[in-house]
Design a protein around this motif. Structure first.
Motif, PDB file in Angstrom:
ATOM      1  N   LYS A   1      30.960  16.064 -79.733  1.00 31.48           N
ATOM      2  CA  LYS A   1      32.300  15.486 -79.884  1.00 31.48           C
ATOM      3  C   LYS A   1      32.859  15.142 -78.509  1.00 31.48           C
ATOM      4  CE  LYS A   1      34.128  17.503 -84.152  1.00 31.48           C
ATOM      5  NZ  LYS A   1      35.203  18.360 -84.704  1.00 31.48           N
ATOM      6  N   HIS A   2      33.546  14.023 -78.403  1.00 35.52           N
ATOM      7  CA  HIS A   2      34.241  13.666 -77.155  1.00 35.52           C
ATOM      8  C   HIS A   2      35.286  12.599 -77.471  1.00 35.52           C
ATOM      9  CE1 HIS A   2      31.730  10.018 -76.939  1.00 35.52           C
ATOM     10  NE2 HIS A   2      30.694  10.808 -77.213  1.00 35.52           N
ATOM     11  N   ARG A   3      36.061  12.213 -76.489  1.00 32.31           N
ATOM     12  CA  ARG A   3      37.160  11.277 -76.717  1.00 32.31           C
ATOM     13  C   ARG A   3      36.704   9.839 -76.849  1.00 32.31           C
ATOM     14  NH1 ARG A   3      42.303  12.646 -72.917  1.00 32.31           N
ATOM     15  NH2 ARG A   3      42.749  10.521 -73.586  1.00 32.31           N
ATOM     16  N   GLY A   4      35.437   9.587 -76.576  1.00 33.70           N
ATOM     17  CA  GLY A   4      34.947   8.216 -76.578  1.00 33.70           C
ATOM     18  C   GLY A   4      34.516   7.822 -75.177  1.00 33.70           C
ATOM     19  N   TRP A   5      33.568   6.935 -75.097  1.00 36.87           N
ATOM     20  CA  TRP A   5      33.019   6.538 -73.800  1.00 36.87           C
ATOM     21  C   TRP A   5      34.064   5.798 -72.969  1.00 36.87           C
ATOM     22  CZ3 TRP A   5      28.526   8.269 -71.931  1.00 36.87           C
ATOM     23  CH2 TRP A   5      27.649   8.859 -72.838  1.00 36.87           C
ATOM     24  N   GLY A   6      34.314   6.306 -71.764  1.00 37.45           N
ATOM     25  CA  GLY A   6      35.250   5.672 -70.836  1.00 37.45           C
ATOM     26  C   GLY A   6      36.700   6.004 -71.102  1.00 37.45           C
ATOM     27  N   ASN A   7      36.988   6.811 -72.112  1.00 34.16           N
ATOM     28  CA  ASN A   7      38.365   7.165 -72.455  1.00 34.16           C
ATOM     29  C   ASN A   7      38.686   8.523 -71.838  1.00 34.16           C
ATOM     30  OD1 ASN A   7      40.858   7.501 -73.562  1.00 34.16           O
ATOM     31  ND2 ASN A   7      40.158   7.671 -75.693  1.00 34.16           N
ATOM     32  N   SER A   8      39.372   8.530 -70.716  1.00 34.86           N
ATOM     33  CA  SER A   8      39.637   9.773 -69.990  1.00 34.86           C
ATOM     34  C   SER A   8      40.957   9.684 -69.254  1.00 34.86           C
ATOM     35  CB  SER A   8      38.513  10.038 -68.986  1.00 34.86           C
ATOM     36  OG  SER A   8      38.841  11.100 -68.129  1.00 34.86           O
ATOM     37  N   ASP A   9      41.631  10.837 -69.126  1.00 36.07           N
ATOM     38  CA  ASP A   9      42.862  10.901 -68.324  1.00 36.07           C
ATOM     39  C   ASP A   9      42.637  11.757 -67.076  1.00 36.07           C
ATOM     40  OD1 ASP A   9      42.600  13.377 -69.422  1.00 36.07           O
ATOM     41  OD2 ASP A   9      44.563  13.428 -70.411  1.00 36.07           O
ATOM     42  N   CYS A  10      41.385  11.823 -66.596  1.00 39.26           N
ATOM     43  CA  CYS A  10      41.019  12.691 -65.469  1.00 39.26           C
ATOM     44  C   CYS A  10      40.844  11.882 -64.189  1.00 39.26           C
ATOM     45  CB  CYS A  10      39.714  13.430 -65.757  1.00 39.26           C
ATOM     46  SG  CYS A  10      39.766  14.482 -67.212  1.00 39.26           S
TER      47      CYS A  10
END
Length: 752
Positions: free
Chosen positions: A127-136
């Protein structure tokens, strides 16, 4: 509002049911619930990067959409680390790191809020937020620490055996009458294993690149042109079974299966109508060339190139070992960052072997010493020398010797293992040695049978290093072979077969005949490797005039020059050159004394046990090698004085404890203990060489005996001594060693 709401409710239920059934269909196809939040794509590529780090840890970077990027540490768990480490070929993770411990990455942050159960095959399945979708930001880049143990058979071009997907076995079938009997086979028809037989390859489009790959697999560094017409006449009379055609290699592949090719389908009897079977002729390396060609080639190479600038150290078998290179007259190692089969193959071919079978990381052939000369070597595979490949110079924080690169090369099949066997042992690694001489099997006389001879026997058997050379084998008498067929065996230790060592030939002579005294071995896949820390000798050397009344115990243990017997005891003194010895175990097995504790000798005067009578030799030599003073050190106490980080001590002498030196630890003999000296009372002023040799009688097996000696220049003026230029015996180039031995001495006490 009420009417609108009643209309939406069944539509919403229908939509949820549709979505639910779709979720069930997708989820049921996945190996581990819950399913991914992103449809699985092609096999992901993952790498470890950053610094400071070891080969099994680092910042995690994934290759997605043709671009390398990092993973954010938000919600990161050990389960995530397990998945990533297994993807990289390690058995498991031991930890993970947050907040860009291994430095900040660049480019995209591909994944965030990753949540793995721990048994997924790829990080993309979690599970993850989606490829390239990050607030880091890159200050939150995640890293992993993997257990330094590889998954058996893991197919990865960076470390483990080459991938041999659908063409597994390849051979050269000789057809020339003389070639059928002579090994190695350097020329013949290329055949691939198909079902229970062998099949040929159609040579349409076959070129030298293809031949180079086949020769590399067979253990040969290069290919040469072949008389195709001869083979065409021969094969016209043969019934052939073609399996492959349209083979196209670039020449850098390490196995034919990595080239592009096509299979013949169905009936192949009419295949390759305008061609013939592929034929290859290979050039053997100097070690495997036969007759005068071998000597001539060696002479030409030495004249043209001088001393080789690359070597293998610490390997049990021919064609394997830690890679060491010569730069600025000093031998050093290569860091394993980006070490792969292409770079390893360049090394193997340069040394006269074939392509690389394995490119090993993490000091799998033991740790080297001295400088680490190269890092991030990136060969294409076409280079003639490793020095032609792009690489990066080392900085202090880049690498340690725990990351020394090593290789296992393909070598020609010589059949030596068919001429030796072990009988009567409890495991395949031990037993009485039996050799085949002509058509007869027989035993080997154990007179003079030492670790060196046992090393050659274990190498010939393909069983690694020699752990023990056994001279009485009555308890292994489980064979009906009773006749002795070999005696007087004396090996240098590097030979590939016992028959290559000196021996009596047909004129057998053995002091103790009978199977009771036949030679035997115990072999092991790993061995210790002891090295003396040379700088400490240089830093701690000094002269002491010690009163005779304080030397009774030392005299009892024979630690003084022979002239001490004639001294006027207890009056007068002896002049002693004292220094500290710090002995490291850089191998892959603990160094243990040959004798068990039941046979250790108690010395009442010093009140300790000797587990080895002579552990070290100390000598003062003239520049031409004449010995003018000597000393020796018994193993008063072999123990772990200190260890590297993360290595636990195992051996301690107190209370009759076990003795030994653990891998990654060292034993320190301080300059102020008895017998840690050379008695130089009778030495005249002059220029000398101080030499220290560990394990001088080869009592305990090691992976490498060539690094057991240390040498220093020293000047003695009758009152003071200057010791300098201390180094391990094989650490310098031949030219630098000549300069060392011809050193004229100091004109003053200023050591440059």
């Amino acid at each position: 509002m009420g009417g609108c709401s009643s209309w939406a409710r069944p539509e919403l239920l229908l939509l949820l049911l549709l979505l639910g059934s779709a979720w069930l269909r997708v989820g049921s196809a996945q190996p581990t619930p819950p399913g991914p939040t992103h449809p699985p794509g092609p096999q992901l590529r993952v790498r470890l990067a950053g610094y400071p780090r070891k080969h099994n840890e680092g910042r995690v970077e994934v290759f997605y959409n043709e671009e390398w990027g990092t993973i954010c540490d938000d919600d990161f768990t050990l389960g995530n680390a397990h998945v990533l480490c297994r993807h990289l070929g390690f058995v498991a993770a031991t930890g993970w790191a947050h907040s860009a411990k291994y430095g900040k990455g660049v480019g995209r942050i591909w994944l965030d809020n990753v949540n793995c159960a721990g048994n997924e095959k790829s990080i993309g399945d979690c599970k993850h937020r989606g490829w390239g979708n990050s607030d880091c930001s890159h200050e939150e880049d995640a890293g992993v620490v993997c257990k330094d143990e590889r998954i058996p058979g893991f197919k990865d071009s960076n470390v483990i055996e080459t991938e041999q997907s659908h063409v597994e076995e390849v051979r050269l079938r000789p057809v020339v009458s003389g070639g059928r009997r002579q090994l190695p086979v350097t020329e013949g028809i290329v055949e691939v294993r198909y079902k229970d037989s062998w099949a040929q390859i159609c040579d349409q489009g076959w070129d030298s690149h293809n031949s180079r790959v086949v020769c590399g697999m067979m253990g040969f560094p290069a290919e040469k042109k072949v008389n195709r017409n001869f083979y065409k006449l021969f094969t016209e009379r043969q019934q052939l079974n073609y399996r492959l055609h349209s083979v196209s290699c670039t020449g850098t592949e390490v196995h034919l299966s990595l080239c592009s090719f096509e299979f013949y389908r169905g009936n192949s009897s009419a295949a390759c109508s305008s061609g013939m079977p592929a034929v290859v002729s290979c050039v053997p390396g100097p070690l495997f060339a036969t007759g005068n060609a071998h000597k001539k080639k060696q002479r030409q190479q030495q004249q043209q190139q001088g001393q080789p600038r690359i070597r293998l150290k610490g390997g049990a078998r021919v064609g394997e070992g830690r890679v060491e290179v010569l730069r600025s007259s000093e031998w050093g190692t290569i860091c394993d960052d980006r070490w792969n089969l292409q770079s390893a193959s360049v090394v193997c071919r340069e040394l006269g072997f074939g392509s690389a079978k394995e490119a090993l990381t993490g000091a799998r052939m033991g740790q080297g010493t001295g400088p680490i000369h190269l890092n991030e070597v990136q060969c294409r595979g076409t280079e003639k020398s490793l020095w032609d490949c792009p690489s990066r110079n080392i900085t202090q924080e880049d690498c340690k010797h725990t990351e020394d690169a090593a290789v296992r090369c393909n070598i020609p099949y010589m059949g030596y293992e068919n001429l030796i066997r072990l009988a009567g042992g409890r495991t395949e690694f031990e037993g009485r040695v039996e050799v085949k001489r002509g058509s007869k099997w027989g035993t080997v006389c154990s007179d003079g049978w030492t670790t060196k001879e046992a090393m050659v026997a274990c190498r010939q058997l393909g069983l690694g290093y020699s752990l023990h050379a056994v001279t009485e084998t009555w308890y292994w008498d489980a064979s009906n072979v009773t006749e002795m067929v070999m005696s007087g065996v004396k090996c240098a230790g590097h030979e590939m077969s016992l028959s290559h060592c000196q021996h009596h030939g047909a004129s057998l002579s053995c002091r103790n005949t009978g199977t009771r005294f036949a030679a035997g071995v115990i072999c092991s896949e790993t061995a210790s490797d002891l090295l003396l820390h040379a700088p400490l000798v240089q830093e701690t050397a000094y002269i002491e005039d010690r009163p005779l009344h304080m030397l009774y115990c030392a005299a009892e243990e024979n630690c003084l020059a022979s002239s001490a017997r004639l001294a006027n005891w207890p009056y007068g003194h002896r002049r002693l050159l004292r220094f500290s010895s710090q002995i490291h175990n850089r191998g892959r097995a603990d160094f243990r004394p040959k004798a068990g504790r039941h046979s250790w000798v108690w010395h009442e005067c010093h009140r300790h046990y000797h587990s080895m009578d002579i552990f070290t030799h100390y000598d003062i030599l003239t520049p031409n090698g004449t010995k003018v003073a000597e000393g020796h050190k018994a193993s008063f106490c072999l123990e772990d004085t200190e260890c590297e980080e993360d290595v636990a001590k195992r051996y301690e002498c107190a209370n009759f404890g076990e003795q030994g030196i653990t891998v990654g630890c060292w034993d320190l003999y301080r300059h102020d203990i008895d017998c840690q000296w050379i008695d130089i009372t009778d030495v005249k002023p002059g220029n000398y060489i101080l030499q220290v040799v560990i394990n001088p009688n080869f009592e305990v097996a090691e992976s490498d005996f060539t690094n057991n000696a240390m040498k220093c220049n020293c000047k003695y003026d009758g009152h003071r001594i200057w010791v300098h230029s201390c180094h391990i015996g094989d650490a310098l180039s031949e030219e630098a060693n000549k300069r060392f031995e011809q050193y004229p001495g100091q004109l003053n006490n200023q050591i440059s």
